[in-house]
Design an enzyme around this catalytic site. Sequence first.
Site, PDB file in Angstrom:
ATOM      1  N   ASP A 110      45.352  57.623 -26.461  1.00  0.00           N
ATOM      2  CA  ASP A 110      43.990  56.965 -25.809  1.00  0.00           C
ATOM      3  C   ASP A 110      44.398  56.138 -24.668  1.00  0.00           C
ATOM      4  O   ASP A 110      45.700  56.001 -24.562  1.00  0.00           O
ATOM      5  CB  ASP A 110      43.057  56.240 -26.911  1.00  0.00           C
ATOM      6  CG  ASP A 110      41.522  56.158 -26.649  1.00  0.00           C
ATOM      7  OD1 ASP A 110      41.266  56.787 -25.451  1.00  0.00           O
ATOM      8  OD2 ASP A 110      41.010  55.269 -27.283  1.00  0.00           O
ATOM      9  N   HIS A 111      43.524  55.441 -24.189  1.00  0.00           N
ATOM     10  CA  HIS A 111      43.408  54.344 -22.886  1.00  0.00           C
ATOM     11  C   HIS A 111      45.057  53.929 -22.852  1.00  0.00           C
ATOM     12  O   HIS A 111      45.450  53.050 -23.506  1.00  0.00           O
ATOM     13  CB  HIS A 111      42.427  53.258 -23.179  1.00  0.00           C
ATOM     14  CG  HIS A 111      41.260  53.654 -23.039  1.00  0.00           C
ATOM     15  ND1 HIS A 111      40.409  53.840 -21.918  1.00  0.00           N
ATOM     16  CD2 HIS A 111      40.329  54.051 -23.907  1.00  0.00           C
ATOM     17  CE1 HIS A 111      39.211  54.149 -22.192  1.00  0.00           C
ATOM     18  NE2 HIS A 111      39.176  54.341 -23.379  1.00  0.00           N
ATOM     19  N   GLU A 175      40.618  58.456 -16.120  1.00  0.00           N
ATOM     20  CA  GLU A 175      39.241  57.688 -16.224  1.00  0.00           C
ATOM     21  C   GLU A 175      39.042  57.159 -15.032  1.00  0.00           C
ATOM     22  O   GLU A 175      39.828  56.426 -14.184  1.00  0.00           O
ATOM     23  CB  GLU A 175      39.342  56.491 -17.043  1.00  0.00           C
ATOM     24  CG  GLU A 175      37.887  55.803 -17.087  1.00  0.00           C
ATOM     25  CD  GLU A 175      37.611  55.164 -18.501  1.00  0.00           C
ATOM     26  OE1 GLU A 175      36.608  53.971 -18.427  1.00  0.00           O
ATOM     27  OE2 GLU A 175      38.395  55.103 -19.290  1.00  0.00           O
ATOM     28  N   GLU A 183      37.205  46.666 -26.598  1.00  0.00           N
ATOM     29  CA  GLU A 183      37.697  47.498 -27.673  1.00  0.00           C
ATOM     30  C   GLU A 183      39.385  47.449 -27.564  1.00  0.00           C
ATOM     31  O   GLU A 183      39.921  47.559 -26.541  1.00  0.00           O
ATOM     32  CB  GLU A 183      37.232  48.988 -27.358  1.00  0.00           C
ATOM     33  CG  GLU A 183      37.888  50.054 -28.459  1.00  0.00           C
ATOM     34  CD  GLU A 183      37.734  51.572 -28.155  1.00  0.00           C
ATOM     35  OE1 GLU A 183      37.079  52.021 -29.165  1.00  0.00           O
ATOM     36  OE2 GLU A 183      38.054  52.036 -27.023  1.00  0.00           O
ATOM     37  N   HIS A 227      31.940  50.244 -24.691  1.00  0.00           N
ATOM     38  CA  HIS A 227      32.672  50.275 -25.938  1.00  0.00           C
ATOM     39  C   HIS A 227      32.017  49.173 -26.832  1.00  0.00           C
ATOM     40  O   HIS A 227      31.362  47.976 -26.259  1.00  0.00           O
ATOM     41  CB  HIS A 227      34.281  49.785 -25.729  1.00  0.00           C
ATOM     42  CG  HIS A 227      34.929  50.947 -25.193  1.00  0.00           C
ATOM     43  ND1 HIS A 227      36.106  50.561 -24.207  1.00  0.00           N
ATOM     44  CD2 HIS A 227      35.012  52.122 -25.289  1.00  0.00           C
ATOM     45  CE1 HIS A 227      36.550  51.655 -23.959  1.00  0.00           C
ATOM     46  NE2 HIS A 227      36.122  52.706 -24.467  1.00  0.00           N
ATOM     47  N   GLY A 228      32.104  49.601 -28.092  1.00  0.00           N
ATOM     48  CA  GLY A 228      31.456  48.614 -28.923  1.00  0.00           C
ATOM     49  C   GLY A 228      30.204  48.848 -29.439  1.00  0.00           C
ATOM     50  O   GLY A 228      29.653  49.873 -29.263  1.00  0.00           O
ATOM     51  N   HIS A 266      33.195  58.356 -23.104  1.00  0.00           N
ATOM     52  CA  HIS A 266      33.690  57.170 -23.956  1.00  0.00           C
ATOM     53  C   HIS A 266      32.581  56.111 -24.090  1.00  0.00           C
ATOM     54  O   HIS A 266      31.534  56.425 -23.405  1.00  0.00           O
ATOM     55  CB  HIS A 266      34.772  56.479 -22.909  1.00  0.00           C
ATOM     56  CG  HIS A 266      35.943  57.219 -22.743  1.00  0.00           C
ATOM     57  ND1 HIS A 266      37.575  56.469 -22.667  1.00  0.00           N
ATOM     58  CD2 HIS A 266      36.548  58.565 -22.898  1.00  0.00           C
ATOM     59  CE1 HIS A 266      38.248  57.293 -22.681  1.00  0.00           C
ATOM     60  NE2 HIS A 266      37.786  58.614 -22.746  1.00  0.00           N
ATOM     61  N   GLY A 267      32.935  55.379 -24.945  1.00  0.00           N
ATOM     62  CA  GLY A 267      31.863  54.225 -25.364  1.00  0.00           C
ATOM     63  C   GLY A 267      30.624  54.825 -25.522  1.00  0.00           C
ATOM     64  O   GLY A 267      29.669  54.412 -25.365  1.00  0.00           O
ATOM     65  N   GLY A 268      30.660  55.640 -26.921  1.00  0.00           N
ATOM     66  CA  GLY A 268      29.388  56.262 -27.349  1.00  0.00           C
ATOM     67  C   GLY A 268      28.789  55.621 -28.478  1.00  0.00           C
ATOM     68  O   GLY A 268      27.794  55.969 -28.868  1.00  0.00           O
ATOM     69  N   ASN A 288      34.881  60.332 -27.429  1.00  0.00           N
ATOM     70  CA  ASN A 288      35.609  59.426 -28.264  1.00  0.00           C
ATOM     71  C   ASN A 288      34.806  58.686 -29.272  1.00  0.00           C
ATOM     72  O   ASN A 288      33.682  58.251 -28.886  1.00  0.00           O
ATOM     73  CB  ASN A 288      36.262  58.324 -27.346  1.00  0.00           C
ATOM     74  CG  ASN A 288      37.480  58.942 -26.510  1.00  0.00           C
ATOM     75  OD1 ASN A 288      37.672  60.042 -26.513  1.00  0.00           O
ATOM     76  ND2 ASN A 288      38.222  57.842 -26.087  1.00  0.00           N
ATOM     77  N   VAL A 289      35.414  58.666 -30.427  1.00  0.00           N
ATOM     78  CA  VAL A 289      34.469  57.933 -31.651  1.00  0.00           C
ATOM     79  C   VAL A 289      35.501  57.095 -32.247  1.00  0.00           C
ATOM     80  O   VAL A 289      36.572  57.340 -32.744  1.00  0.00           O
ATOM     81  CB  VAL A 289      33.992  59.060 -32.644  1.00  0.00           C
ATOM     82  CG1 VAL A 289      32.966  58.155 -33.395  1.00  0.00           C
ATOM     83  CG2 VAL A 289      33.289  59.915 -32.048  1.00  0.00           C
ATOM     84  N   THR A 291      34.705  52.861 -33.151  1.00  0.00           N
ATOM     85  CA  THR A 291      33.925  51.893 -33.721  1.00  0.00           C
ATOM     86  C   THR A 291      33.137  52.307 -34.858  1.00  0.00           C
ATOM     87  O   THR A 291      33.278  51.666 -36.181  1.00  0.00           O
ATOM     88  CB  THR A 291      32.932  51.198 -32.812  1.00  0.00           C
ATOM     89  OG1 THR A 291      33.822  50.717 -31.578  1.00  0.00           O
ATOM     90  CG2 THR A 291      32.373  49.872 -33.316  1.00  0.00           C
TER      91      THR A 291
END
Length: 360
Positions: A110-111, A175, A183, A227-228, A266-268, A288-289, A291
Amino acid sequence: MGATEVLSRKAGVIVGDDVLRLFEYAREHKFAIPAINVTSSSTVVSSLEAARDAKSPIILQMSQGGAAFFAGKGVANGDQAGSVAGAVAAAHYIRSVAPAYGIPVVLHTDHCAKKLLPWLDGMMDADEAYFKATGEPLFSSHMIDLSEEPVDWNIETTAKYLKRASPMKQWLEMEIGITGGEEDGVNNEDVDNNSLYTQPEDILNIFNTLSPISPYFSIAAGFGNVHGVYKPGNVKLHPELLGKHQEHVKAALKSDNPKPVFFVFHGGSGSSKQEFLDAISHGVVKVNVDTDMQFAYCAGIREYMVSKQDYLKTSVGNPDGADKPNKKFFDPRVWVREGEKSMSARVKEALEDFNTAGQL
């Protein structure tokens, strides 16, 4: 017909053309594969179990921090050595156990921001060594995230890494446009809202730069992602922008393919099922999952600890008797398993929400 029919490797970690075929199949059949951030063998097992039971492919990915945790928090990481060691160890572990679950697995990282590029370099060193020995890279794919840098430098540097990955037929995710929120130590909570929305000209520029190098790439484009976890209504997603990006690239290429770009969501966290489906309809093949999975894993353990607290205070003695042993209650295999079960249930929910369940 299911997704495995287009794959040469039906189970275990897939690479190269199989990753491309899987994403093409997902794009055509309008489903996206959840990418689960894993930090331990336990979270790996939770994810694999859910995917197996749902007859689904799965993406397992590690962040730089997650990889460091896999190696152990006591390992020094000033030069990213701990994160490299942890990612490589996790990759070998996943490669060892994934075939037992009978499903195709994309092994991803990831990132990777500019300051973390030594981490990516170290992992690609391991990829090249593994490729020399086996004919395929250790990881299916990596993500390079230079979205906080100037656009031209982002694309130019991404192209250099894709050139390095190309001989191994290794996938690269990049990205463009910033994902807000916070995150895993990356904090974009104060970013300008305009930076959360990628422009179609940037998508075309990326496509024109990267596609002559390799077809093995995807784009995490910003369409308001954060994110979050936030209260409903605080995150303004516009997945329809992805459709406009596809139209712009299609027109410029004079292509017959209505969705020439592979997109990533991202950030879903907190998004509605319809928002996911709308994004998937515009070519999102990976979501992406993280949190929600962390909370689910914690919840299973928390509920166990609360319900069994009178059996966990001492090694001997509980409500059933002063001399009764408590080993079967405090054994980590018992309470860790409760976290695995609750996380696995949440992975299964994501597989159903993204139309991935039953696709094999």
